[in-house]
Design an enzyme around this catalytic site. Structure first.
Site, PDB file in Angstrom:
ATOM      1  N   SER A  47      35.727  -7.446  77.560  1.00 51.52           N
ATOM      2  CA  SER A  47      36.781  -8.119  76.773  1.00 51.52           C
ATOM      3  C   SER A  47      36.625  -7.844  75.278  1.00 51.52           C
ATOM      4  CB  SER A  47      36.791  -9.630  77.041  1.00 51.52           C
ATOM      5  OG  SER A  47      35.600 -10.237  76.596  1.00 51.52           O
ATOM      6  N   HIS A  48      35.424  -7.468  74.822  1.00 49.95           N
ATOM      7  CA  HIS A  48      35.221  -7.226  73.390  1.00 49.95           C
ATOM      8  C   HIS A  48      34.618  -5.849  73.102  1.00 49.95           C
ATOM      9  CE1 HIS A  48      36.358 -11.382  73.381  1.00 49.95           C
ATOM     10  NE2 HIS A  48      36.591 -11.266  72.084  1.00 49.95           N
ATOM     11  N   ALA A 123      32.717  -9.947  69.400  1.00 49.14           N
ATOM     12  CA  ALA A 123      31.665 -10.736  70.036  1.00 49.14           C
ATOM     13  C   ALA A 123      30.638 -11.104  68.964  1.00 49.14           C
ATOM     14  CB  ALA A 123      31.002  -9.917  71.139  1.00 49.14           C
ATOM     15  N   GLY A 187      40.518 -12.808  75.429  1.00 54.80           N
ATOM     16  CA  GLY A 187      40.456 -11.395  75.803  1.00 54.80           C
ATOM     17  C   GLY A 187      40.302 -11.218  77.308  1.00 54.80           C
ATOM     18  N   GLU A 188      39.573 -12.125  77.930  1.00 54.03           N
ATOM     19  CA  GLU A 188      39.358 -12.051  79.380  1.00 54.03           C
ATOM     20  C   GLU A 188      40.689 -12.293  80.109  1.00 54.03           C
ATOM     21  OE1 GLU A 188      36.939 -11.041  82.193  1.00 54.03           O
ATOM     22  OE2 GLU A 188      36.033 -11.391  80.237  1.00 54.03           O
ATOM     23  N   ARG A 310      24.057  -8.235  81.091  1.00 57.28           N
ATOM     24  CA  ARG A 310      24.368  -7.342  79.980  1.00 57.28           C
ATOM     25  C   ARG A 310      23.224  -6.342  79.750  1.00 57.28           C
ATOM     26  NH1 ARG A 310      23.731  -7.980  74.769  1.00 57.28           N
ATOM     27  NH2 ARG A 310      22.955 -10.119  74.742  1.00 57.28           N
TER      28      ARG A 310
HETATM   29  P1  NDP Z   1      31.236 -15.084  79.641  1.00 60.76           P
HETATM   30  O1  NDP Z   1      31.716 -16.311  80.320  1.00 60.76           O
HETATM   31  O2  NDP Z   1      31.498 -13.792  80.270  1.00 60.76           O
HETATM   32  O3  NDP Z   1      29.661 -15.164  79.385  1.00 60.76           O
HETATM   33  C1  NDP Z   1      29.113 -16.131  78.579  1.00 60.76           C
HETATM   34  C2  NDP Z   1      27.604 -16.089  78.536  1.00 60.76           C
HETATM   35  O4  NDP Z   1      27.105 -16.667  79.733  1.00 60.76           O
HETATM   36  C3  NDP Z   1      26.988 -14.701  78.451  1.00 60.76           C
HETATM   37  O5  NDP Z   1      25.850 -14.784  77.636  1.00 60.76           O
HETATM   38  C4  NDP Z   1      26.646 -14.414  79.920  1.00 60.76           C
HETATM   39  O6  NDP Z   1      25.610 -13.458  80.089  1.00 60.76           O
HETATM   40  C5  NDP Z   1      26.227 -15.766  80.403  1.00 60.76           C
HETATM   41  N1  NDP Z   1      26.372 -15.929  81.845  1.00 60.76           N
HETATM   42  C6  NDP Z   1      27.445 -15.596  82.608  1.00 60.76           C
HETATM   43  N2  NDP Z   1      27.203 -15.907  83.891  1.00 60.76           N
HETATM   44  C7  NDP Z   1      25.948 -16.437  83.947  1.00 60.76           C
HETATM   45  C8  NDP Z   1      25.130 -16.938  84.999  1.00 60.76           C
HETATM   46  N3  NDP Z   1      25.545 -16.955  86.257  1.00 60.76           N
HETATM   47  N4  NDP Z   1      23.894 -17.386  84.684  1.00 60.76           N
HETATM   48  C9  NDP Z   1      23.462 -17.373  83.407  1.00 60.76           C
HETATM   49  N5  NDP Z   1      24.186 -16.905  82.366  1.00 60.76           N
HETATM   50  C10 NDP Z   1      25.431 -16.449  82.637  1.00 60.76           C
HETATM   51  O7  NDP Z   1      31.772 -15.068  78.134  1.00 60.76           O
HETATM   52  P2  NDP Z   1      33.171 -15.495  77.493  1.00 60.76           P
HETATM   53  O8  NDP Z   1      34.304 -14.897  78.268  1.00 60.76           O
HETATM   54  O9  NDP Z   1      33.181 -16.955  77.239  1.00 60.76           O
HETATM   55  O10 NDP Z   1      33.039 -14.723  76.084  1.00 60.76           O
HETATM   56  C11 NDP Z   1      32.967 -13.304  76.056  1.00 60.76           C
HETATM   57  C12 NDP Z   1      32.841 -12.802  74.650  1.00 60.76           C
HETATM   58  O11 NDP Z   1      33.998 -13.111  73.926  1.00 60.76           O
HETATM   59  C13 NDP Z   1      31.678 -13.378  73.826  1.00 60.76           C
HETATM   60  O12 NDP Z   1      30.880 -12.293  73.405  1.00 60.76           O
HETATM   61  C14 NDP Z   1      32.334 -14.052  72.640  1.00 60.76           C
HETATM   62  O13 NDP Z   1      31.647 -13.937  71.398  1.00 60.76           O
HETATM   63  C15 NDP Z   1      33.665 -13.328  72.578  1.00 60.76           C
HETATM   64  N6  NDP Z   1      34.663 -14.171  71.936  1.00 60.76           N
HETATM   65  C16 NDP Z   1      35.017 -13.910  70.642  1.00 60.76           C
HETATM   66  C17 NDP Z   1      35.932 -14.703  70.002  1.00 60.76           C
HETATM   67  C18 NDP Z   1      36.285 -14.492  68.579  1.00 60.76           C
HETATM   68  O14 NDP Z   1      37.077 -15.225  68.049  1.00 60.76           O
HETATM   69  N7  NDP Z   1      35.742 -13.547  67.881  1.00 60.76           N
HETATM   70  C19 NDP Z   1      36.597 -15.807  70.689  1.00 60.76           C
HETATM   71  C20 NDP Z   1      36.133 -16.003  72.033  1.00 60.76           C
HETATM   72  C21 NDP Z   1      35.201 -15.199  72.632  1.00 60.76           C
HETATM   73  P3  NDP Z   1      25.993 -11.950  80.598  1.00 60.76           P
HETATM   74  O15 NDP Z   1      26.706 -11.326  79.453  1.00 60.76           O
HETATM   75  O16 NDP Z   1      24.670 -11.339  80.907  1.00 60.76           O
HETATM   76  O17 NDP Z   1      26.856 -12.116  81.819  1.00 60.76           O
HETATM   77  O1  PYC Z   2      38.850 -13.412  73.248  1.00 58.36           O
HETATM   78  O2  PYC Z   2      39.345 -15.432  72.584  1.00 58.36           O
HETATM   79  C1  PYC Z   2      39.136 -14.243  72.361  1.00 58.36           C
HETATM   80  C2  PYC Z   2      39.204 -13.747  70.979  1.00 58.36           C
HETATM   81  C3  PYC Z   2      39.832 -14.312  69.927  1.00 58.36           C
HETATM   82  C4  PYC Z   2      39.624 -13.501  68.849  1.00 58.36           C
HETATM   83  C5  PYC Z   2      38.889 -12.450  69.267  1.00 58.36           C
HETATM   84  N1  PYC Z   2      38.622 -12.623  70.568  1.00 58.36           N
END
Ligand code: NDP
Ligand code: PYC
Length: 338
Positions: A47-48, A123, A187-188, A310
């Site tokens: 997603s990122h 991210a 993004g997801e 990851r």
């Molecule tokens: P995920 O739900 O995919 O993962 C969140 C975290 O939980 C990761 O560290 C992941 O590790 C861990 N995880 C997932 N499954 C398990 C499990 N079964 N047991 C233990 N740990 C687990 O992430 P999101 O979709 O919430 O976010 C994805 C990215 O989006 C992030 O990097 C975030 O910074 C980015 N983002 C950026 C935004 C912005 O405004 N700039 C806004 C929102 C999100 P692993 O990666 O190893 O699976």
């Molecule tokens: O995936 O929620 C998101 C996001 C917002 C800004 C950048 N990523």
């Protein structure tokens, strides 16, 4: 994944940089953005990773970002380093201030970076892992746009507001997590839409406030926080810490600032760093052993640590020398070069 294309690791930065410079980013901005996207893609953070090139180009098209501006780090004797991104993308600003954040943390034991006036798409884990690589513990948070309903509400007020944390470990990958405080990153949801797949339950409501698993209805309606009122409270904390605390915008205000144009949200970011040497009274090695016992007990019962997937993806992609991205995304990226 559906039909995929292999992109060689040696081509990742070049592809991103060409797209970003064509879109109007300077070499300096294109360099830090490409580095971030490649780093995420190599770890299979889809997603990122390269997908976010679409958002970067949309941000440029929306006309409010300055793709060439240089950030300014304010002089400071305190434990706070402030960096003004001056309406550019956040990453160059974070890179400019990171050495000072590390230096101040080693000096004071605790320090913070406040990034102001930045567009933000990325991210957070690569930033907190710069701190753990320096032997420090780190946390980072940002608001985004008001797409997310608070617990008990049905209208977007909060951002997807990610929270990242990294803890240094001796001779191994750090303990890191990085997640949106919404049920999933926006993004997801966009990736589910592109793949034509339904969302998991409990992630969003439609424009009438009814639960939905339709990605488009979710994007048109409101996303939900994870963990009900607990995720909602964490998300509000992030609004406050990376907004009013540092004299910058909330997700509501970022959305208003955008005036309906697409692209990345515009706001601030806060990064906090802690030096174990100061906090543990010099007993870092003993306390590391105790932290390791905690991790071992988690792994011993078959649970995994965050970021384990990851790190495994990174090892696999580096050893085979390529990443895989959806063919549709690859075609869209090449389209950005025309
Ligand atoms: P995920 O739900 O995919 O993962 C969140 C975290 O939980 C990761 O560290 C992941 O590790 C861990 N995880 C997932 N499954 C398990 C499990 N079964 N047991 C233990 N740990 C687990 O992430 P999101 O979709 O919430 O976010 C994805 C990215 O989006 C992030 O990097 C975030 O910074 C980015 N983002 C950026 C935004 C912005 O405004 N700039 C806004 C929102 C999100 P692993 O990666 O190893 O699976
Ligand atoms: O995936 O929620 C998101 C996001 C917002 C800004 C950048 N990523």
């Amino acid at each position: 994944m559906d039909e995929t294309i292999r992109v060689g690791l040696e081509d990742l930065n070049g592809l991103s940089t060409r797209i970003l410079t064509k879109s109007g980013f300077s070499d300096a901005h294109a360099g830090t953005i490409s580095e971030m996207l490649s780093t995420c893609q190599i770890d299979d953070c889809h997603s990122h990773g390269l997908f976010r090139l679409l958002m970067c180009c949309q941000t440029m098209k929306a006309g409010k970002i300055d793709g060439r501006v240089l950030p300014v780090v304010a002089p400071s004797d305190s434990a706070i380093v402030r960096v003004d991104a001056r309406g550019g993308m956040s990453l160059l600003a974070v890179a400019a201030a990171m050495p000072q954040l590390i230096e101040k943390t080693r000096k004071h034991g605790i320090a913070a970076m406040a990034v102001n006036r930045c567009f933000h798409f990325s991210a957070l884990w690569p930033e907190v892992e710069q701190l753990s690589a320096a032997g420090l513990a780190g946390m980072a948070m940002v608001p985004s746009h008001s797409w997310v309903a608070p617990a008990g509400g049905k209208r977007g007020t909060l951002g997807t507001n990610p929270l990242a944390f990294s803890w240094p470990r001796q001779n191994q990958t750090p303990f890191t997590f990085d997640f949106a405080t919404s049920g999933s990153a926006r993004g997801e949801i966009e990736l589910y839409l592109r793949a034509g797949k339904p969302l998991p339950e409990g992630v969003a409501v439609d424009a009438k406030g009814n639960p939905t698993t339709d990605p488009q209805a979710a994007l048109d309606g409101a996303m939900l926080t994870f963990g009900g009122y607990k995720g909602s409270a964490l998300s509000i904390m992030i609004e406050l810490m990376a907004g009013p605390l540092i004299d910058d915008l909330t997700s509501l205000e970022s959305m208003e600032f955008a005036e309906g144009a697409g692209g990345a949200p515009y706001h601030g970011e806060i990064i906090l760093a802690f030096d174990p040497e100061h906090f543990s009274g010099g007993r870092v090695a003993d306390n590391d052993t105790r932290a390791e016992r905690l991790f071992a007990d988690i792994l011993d019962q078959g649970a995994r640590l965050p970021s384990q997937r990851r790190f495994e993806a990174r090892a696999r992609n580096i050893s085979r020398g390529y990443v895989e991205i959806p063919a549709g995304l690859y075609a869209d990226l090449l389209g950005l070069l025309n």
